[in-house]
Design an enzyme around this catalytic site. Structure first.
Site, PDB file in Angstrom:
ATOM      1  N   GLU A 147      -9.170  -1.442  -4.595  1.00 55.27           N
ATOM      2  CA  GLU A 147      -8.596  -2.590  -5.313  1.00 55.27           C
ATOM      3  C   GLU A 147      -9.680  -3.599  -5.680  1.00 55.27           C
ATOM      4  O   GLU A 147     -10.528  -3.938  -4.855  1.00 55.27           O
ATOM      5  CB  GLU A 147      -7.546  -3.266  -4.418  1.00 55.27           C
ATOM      6  CG  GLU A 147      -6.886  -4.454  -5.086  1.00 55.27           C
ATOM      7  CD  GLU A 147      -5.752  -5.016  -4.255  1.00 55.27           C
ATOM      8  OE1 GLU A 147      -4.847  -4.233  -3.883  1.00 55.27           O
ATOM      9  OE2 GLU A 147      -5.781  -6.215  -3.972  1.00 55.27           O
ATOM     10  N   PHE A 189      -6.952 -14.912   5.125  1.00 55.72           N
ATOM     11  CA  PHE A 189      -6.110 -13.923   4.436  1.00 55.72           C
ATOM     12  C   PHE A 189      -4.896 -13.582   5.293  1.00 55.72           C
ATOM     13  O   PHE A 189      -3.778 -13.471   4.791  1.00 55.72           O
ATOM     14  CB  PHE A 189      -6.870 -12.612   4.169  1.00 55.72           C
ATOM     15  CG  PHE A 189      -7.978 -12.755   3.164  1.00 55.72           C
ATOM     16  CD1 PHE A 189      -7.812 -13.528   2.023  1.00 55.72           C
ATOM     17  CD2 PHE A 189      -9.193 -12.102   3.356  1.00 55.72           C
ATOM     18  CE1 PHE A 189      -8.835 -13.642   1.099  1.00 55.72           C
ATOM     19  CE2 PHE A 189     -10.220 -12.225   2.446  1.00 55.72           C
ATOM     20  CZ  PHE A 189     -10.043 -12.998   1.313  1.00 55.72           C
ATOM     21  N   HIS A 218      -5.873   2.958   0.881  1.00 55.16           N
ATOM     22  CA  HIS A 218      -6.177   2.036  -0.219  1.00 55.16           C
ATOM     23  C   HIS A 218      -7.069   0.933   0.346  1.00 55.16           C
ATOM     24  O   HIS A 218      -6.701   0.273   1.319  1.00 55.16           O
ATOM     25  CB  HIS A 218      -4.871   1.443  -0.746  1.00 55.16           C
ATOM     26  CG  HIS A 218      -5.040   0.502  -1.892  1.00 55.16           C
ATOM     27  ND1 HIS A 218      -5.249   0.931  -3.193  1.00 55.16           N
ATOM     28  CD2 HIS A 218      -5.028  -0.854  -1.954  1.00 55.16           C
ATOM     29  CE1 HIS A 218      -5.345  -0.117  -3.998  1.00 55.16           C
ATOM     30  NE2 HIS A 218      -5.223  -1.217  -3.270  1.00 55.16           N
ATOM     31  N   ASP A 261       3.329 -14.347  -5.850  1.00 55.37           N
ATOM     32  CA  ASP A 261       3.535 -15.632  -5.175  1.00 55.37           C
ATOM     33  C   ASP A 261       3.079 -16.722  -6.110  1.00 55.37           C
ATOM     34  O   ASP A 261       1.917 -16.745  -6.500  1.00 55.37           O
ATOM     35  CB  ASP A 261       2.665 -15.716  -3.903  1.00 55.37           C
ATOM     36  CG  ASP A 261       3.207 -14.846  -2.797  1.00 55.37           C
ATOM     37  OD1 ASP A 261       4.424 -14.897  -2.563  1.00 55.37           O
ATOM     38  OD2 ASP A 261       2.404 -14.120  -2.180  1.00 55.37           O
ATOM     39  N   SER A 307      -8.164   5.050  -2.712  1.00 53.63           N
ATOM     40  CA  SER A 307      -8.148   4.211  -3.915  1.00 53.63           C
ATOM     41  C   SER A 307      -8.748   2.863  -3.544  1.00 53.63           C
ATOM     42  O   SER A 307      -8.820   2.507  -2.361  1.00 53.63           O
ATOM     43  CB  SER A 307      -6.722   4.055  -4.446  1.00 53.63           C
ATOM     44  OG  SER A 307      -5.876   3.556  -3.435  1.00 53.63           O
TER      45      SER A 307
HETATM   46  P1  FAD Z   1       9.488  -8.197  -3.031  1.00 55.80           P
HETATM   47  O1  FAD Z   1       9.536  -6.741  -2.746  1.00 55.80           O
HETATM   48  O2  FAD Z   1      10.331  -8.723  -4.128  1.00 55.80           O
HETATM   49  O3  FAD Z   1       9.858  -8.946  -1.667  1.00 55.80           O
HETATM   50  C1  FAD Z   1       9.623 -10.340  -1.524  1.00 55.80           C
HETATM   51  C2  FAD Z   1      10.542 -10.910  -0.453  1.00 55.80           C
HETATM   52  O4  FAD Z   1      11.885 -10.980  -0.948  1.00 55.80           O
HETATM   53  C3  FAD Z   1      10.632 -10.068   0.823  1.00 55.80           C
HETATM   54  O5  FAD Z   1      10.766 -10.958   1.894  1.00 55.80           O
HETATM   55  C4  FAD Z   1      11.908  -9.245   0.635  1.00 55.80           C
HETATM   56  O6  FAD Z   1      12.480  -8.892   1.869  1.00 55.80           O
HETATM   57  C5  FAD Z   1      12.787 -10.224  -0.135  1.00 55.80           C
HETATM   58  N1  FAD Z   1      13.700  -9.602  -1.097  1.00 55.80           N
HETATM   59  C6  FAD Z   1      13.461  -8.523  -1.893  1.00 55.80           C
HETATM   60  N2  FAD Z   1      14.532  -8.289  -2.687  1.00 55.80           N
HETATM   61  C7  FAD Z   1      15.453  -9.242  -2.411  1.00 55.80           C
HETATM   62  C8  FAD Z   1      16.748  -9.554  -2.920  1.00 55.80           C
HETATM   63  N3  FAD Z   1      17.324  -8.814  -3.871  1.00 55.80           N
HETATM   64  N4  FAD Z   1      17.411 -10.609  -2.387  1.00 55.80           N
HETATM   65  C9  FAD Z   1      16.842 -11.370  -1.426  1.00 55.80           C
HETATM   66  N5  FAD Z   1      15.628 -11.121  -0.905  1.00 55.80           N
HETATM   67  C10 FAD Z   1      14.929 -10.083  -1.392  1.00 55.80           C
HETATM   68  N6  FAD Z   1       0.350 -10.846  -5.488  1.00 55.80           N
HETATM   69  C11 FAD Z   1      -0.031 -11.233  -6.729  1.00 55.80           C
HETATM   70  O7  FAD Z   1       0.330 -12.335  -7.161  1.00 55.80           O
HETATM   71  N7  FAD Z   1      -0.847 -10.437  -7.498  1.00 55.80           N
HETATM   72  C12 FAD Z   1      -1.272  -9.221  -7.091  1.00 55.80           C
HETATM   73  O8  FAD Z   1      -1.983  -8.523  -7.808  1.00 55.80           O
HETATM   74  C13 FAD Z   1      -0.845  -8.770  -5.794  1.00 55.80           C
HETATM   75  N8  FAD Z   1      -1.192  -7.536  -5.339  1.00 55.80           N
HETATM   76  C14 FAD Z   1      -0.684  -7.088  -4.133  1.00 55.80           C
HETATM   77  C15 FAD Z   1      -0.950  -5.777  -3.731  1.00 55.80           C
HETATM   78  C16 FAD Z   1      -0.456  -5.287  -2.530  1.00 55.80           C
HETATM   79  C17 FAD Z   1      -0.733  -3.856  -2.135  1.00 55.80           C
HETATM   80  C18 FAD Z   1       0.322  -6.134  -1.688  1.00 55.80           C
HETATM   81  C19 FAD Z   1       0.842  -5.634  -0.372  1.00 55.80           C
HETATM   82  C20 FAD Z   1       0.593  -7.446  -2.087  1.00 55.80           C
HETATM   83  C21 FAD Z   1       0.117  -7.928  -3.303  1.00 55.80           C
HETATM   84  N9  FAD Z   1       0.395  -9.224  -3.768  1.00 55.80           N
HETATM   85  C22 FAD Z   1      -0.016  -9.635  -5.010  1.00 55.80           C
HETATM   86  C23 FAD Z   1       1.169 -10.145  -2.930  1.00 55.80           C
HETATM   87  C24 FAD Z   1       2.682 -10.086  -3.219  1.00 55.80           C
HETATM   88  O9  FAD Z   1       2.932 -10.500  -4.542  1.00 55.80           O
HETATM   89  C25 FAD Z   1       3.362 -11.032  -2.227  1.00 55.80           C
HETATM   90  O10 FAD Z   1       3.284 -10.511  -0.925  1.00 55.80           O
HETATM   91  C26 FAD Z   1       4.771 -11.431  -2.576  1.00 55.80           C
HETATM   92  O11 FAD Z   1       5.157 -12.504  -1.695  1.00 55.80           O
HETATM   93  C27 FAD Z   1       5.816 -10.352  -2.397  1.00 55.80           C
HETATM   94  O12 FAD Z   1       5.686  -9.395  -3.334  1.00 55.80           O
HETATM   95  P2  FAD Z   1       6.564  -8.047  -3.251  1.00 55.80           P
HETATM   96  O13 FAD Z   1       6.302  -7.289  -4.460  1.00 55.80           O
HETATM   97  O14 FAD Z   1       6.396  -7.389  -1.944  1.00 55.80           O
HETATM   98  O15 FAD Z   1       8.031  -8.716  -3.312  1.00 55.80           O
END
Ligand code: FAD
Length: 278
Positions: free
Chosen positions: A10, A208, A258, A101, A8
């Site tokens: 991105e 990055f 990916h 973020d 896939s």
């Molecule tokens: P989460 O899974 O919520 O985790 C974030 C942090 O919080 C981790 O340290 C986790 O351990 C901690 N955590 C999780 N749940 C809890 C809880 N209940 N209590 C306390 N701590 C907790 N960013 C964008 O803005 N736009 C995009 O399109 C985008 N695409 C991405 C695509 C991929 C494949 C990846 C790997 C990253 C992408 N990102 C994107 C970046 C991502 O948004 C950041 O890395 C962000 O900081 C974390 O997102 P997450 O969904 O992993 O968060």
């Protein structure tokens, strides 16, 4: 030649008309490789909302399925519901669900502070309609308290209803294998696709990596530094590094790959061709 696994790609939404036009060409070229889907990123807090929608409109219904990224931090449930309804009405059924973020200086986590909350919300809103991808960090999310805590949070996210995951980029295949082993020990068996970052420019790659907590091994940093401005040598070296990485990942059982295309056809196409995955 490697075992065949799905691929896939991105994209990020372009800021200019010229960039959007160029992306249409890249889309056509990469589509010839028969990917499973194209994903389109989304700026946290809705900063790219219109551009993400417009990029999806460009490609939805043109062969390969599209998968919007959707982040929850800084967005409220009403705006997320609106997007889910738009995607459903357009027949889009795969979503990459993320926390996102916020730009520094912006505070407030919003109604759905973590990706697991978003996954739960999507399931409440749409049942099983969407195939939900989530993010995985083989080298640990930079804000996690510890590796173990991050594994636990990832598993909660999977158990909230994610179908599969895509990793942050990495260059150490052992980190990926260890991550998969750890989540499987917790009873989580969703497929985890390694995210592959092209190496074409040393300073971009370092930027990055610094922003995402991904590690560039010393031997790669040193080699890139030695090439200086010699772009062709950097590309050739980067191709070799990623080719070997992908081969090891596939041999070790990675279910798919990916590619973070950076909106470019190459080096992604060549890598896919050399891996025999087209
Ligand atoms: P989460 O899974 O919520 O985790 C974030 C942090 O919080 C981790 O340290 C986790 O351990 C901690 N955590 C999780 N749940 C809890 C809880 N209940 N209590 C306390 N701590 C907790 N960013 C964008 O803005 N736009 C995009 O399109 C985008 N695409 C991405 C695509 C991929 C494949 C990846 C790997 C990253 C992408 N990102 C994107 C970046 C991502 O948004 C950041 O890395 C962000 O900081 C974390 O997102 P997450 O969904 O992993 O968060």
């Amino acid at each position: 030649m490697s075992k065949r696994v799905p691929i896939s790609f991105e994209f990020f939404p372009s800021k200019t008309d010229a960039g959007a036009e160029k992306l249409r060409t890249v889309h056509k070229e990469l589509q010839l490789l028969n990917p499973e889907f194209f994903s389109v990123t989304y700026g946290a807090g809705g900063s790219t909302r219109e551009r993400t929608l417009s990029t999806l409109n460009d490609f939805n219904g043109k062969g390969t399925p599209v998968a919007p990224h959707l982040s929850c931090i800084g967005d409220d449930k009403a705006r997320i519901t609106e997007l889910l309804d738009i995607y459903k009405s357009q027949g889009i059924d795969r979503i990459v669900a993320l926390r996102g973020d916020l730009p520094s200086g912006q505070v407030g986590l919003g109604e759905l502070p973590y990706a697991q909350d978003l996954v739960r919300f999507i399931r409440e809103h749409s049942g099983d309609y969407f195939n939900i991808e989530v993010a995985a960090y083989p080298e640990m999310h930079p804000q996690a308290d510890s590796f173990d805590a991050d594994i636990k949070r990832f598993c909660e996210k999977a158990n909230a209803g994610a179908n599969s995951a895509i990793t942050q980029f990495f260059f150490n295949p052992d980190a990926y294998f260890y991550f998969v082993e750890r989540i499987q020990k917790e009873g989580v068996n969703i497929p985890v696709a390694p995210g592959i970052m092209p190496i074409t420019n040393a300073s971009n790659l370092i930027r990055f990596a610094d922003g995402t907590g991904a590690e560039i091994p010393r031997w790669i940093r040193k080699q890139l530094a030695a090439y200086g401005d010699d772009v062709e040598s950097i590309k050739a070296f980067g191709h070799e590094v990623n080719l070997k990485l992908c081969e090891r990942l596939i041999e070790g059982g990675a279910p798919s790959l990916h590619f973070y295309t950076m909106n470019q056809t190459e080096p992604n196409r060549q890598l896919v061709l050399d891996l025999g995955l087209a």
